[in-house]
Scaffold this motif. Structure first.
Motif, short mmCIF file in Angstrom:
data_model
loop_
_atom_site.label_atom_id
_atom_site.label_comp_id
_atom_site.label_asym_id
_atom_site.label_seq_id
_atom_site.Cartn_x
_atom_site.Cartn_y
_atom_site.Cartn_z
N MET A 1 -2.70 78.93 54.58
CA MET A 1 -1.84 78.95 53.39
C MET A 1 -1.92 77.57 52.76
O MET A 1 -1.80 76.56 53.44
N LYS A 2 -2.14 77.55 51.46
CA LYS A 2 -2.28 76.29 50.74
C LYS A 2 -0.98 75.94 50.03
O LYS A 2 -0.39 76.77 49.36
N VAL A 3 -0.56 74.69 50.20
CA VAL A 3 0.67 74.19 49.58
C VAL A 3 0.30 72.99 48.72
O VAL A 3 -0.42 72.10 49.16
N HIS A 4 0.82 72.98 47.49
CA HIS A 4 0.62 71.82 46.62
C HIS A 4 1.99 71.40 46.08
O HIS A 4 2.53 72.03 45.18
N PHE A 5 2.53 70.34 46.69
CA PHE A 5 3.78 69.77 46.19
C PHE A 5 3.43 68.90 44.99
O PHE A 5 2.74 67.89 45.12
#
Length: 137
Positions: free
Chosen positions: A83-87
């Motif tokens: 799962m890719k997260v971009h804050f």
């Protein structure tokens, strides 16, 4: 043509309901980067909704002035892959996998990352610790 359209709609409906069972529902906090704890360190969490949506987020309180910074990102439906997260506020990009008890930093292929930043105080001699953390309720 109508039969083909109906068949396609039926297949789409079946696929949309065929989800992978989530390992839990609710919010779990975690800390993977052991060396970065402190009074102004963000408190990270993963929140799995009943409908299977997965949210990653953090809350950070500035100890000097009391201001709070937070962000909550919906990364889509739960699945067992990466799962890719971009804050966006701090331009942090992470790849994760998680199960009922642990969460892992991974590369894009799902391999667990290793870094000295992931070593606990007890592992200070090592410079290549797996980037994993426990999920706390």
């Amino acid at each position: 043509m109508k039969k083909l359209f109906g068949l396609l709609m039926l297949c789409f409906s079946i696929l949309s309901f065929a989800q992978v069972k989530t390992p839990f529902t609710g919010k779990r906090s975690f800390n993977i980067l052991e060396g970065f704890g402190g009074s102004g360190t963000p408190a990270y969490y993963v929140d799995v909704k009943k409908n299977g949506d997965v949210h990653f987020g953090y809350v950070q309180v500035n100890q000097a002035d009391g201001t709070e910074t937070s962000e909550d990102i919906n990364v889509g439906k739960y699945h067992t892959g990466v799962m890719k997260v971009h804050f966006k506020k701090y331009n942090e990009k992470w790849n994760f996998k998680f199960n009922k008890e642990k969460i892992y930093f991974t590369d894009e292929k799902g391999n667990i990352m290793k870094s000295e930043d992931c070593c606990s105080v007890a592992e200070t001699e090592s410079s290549n610790c797996e980037c994993e953390g426990e999920l706390f309720q």
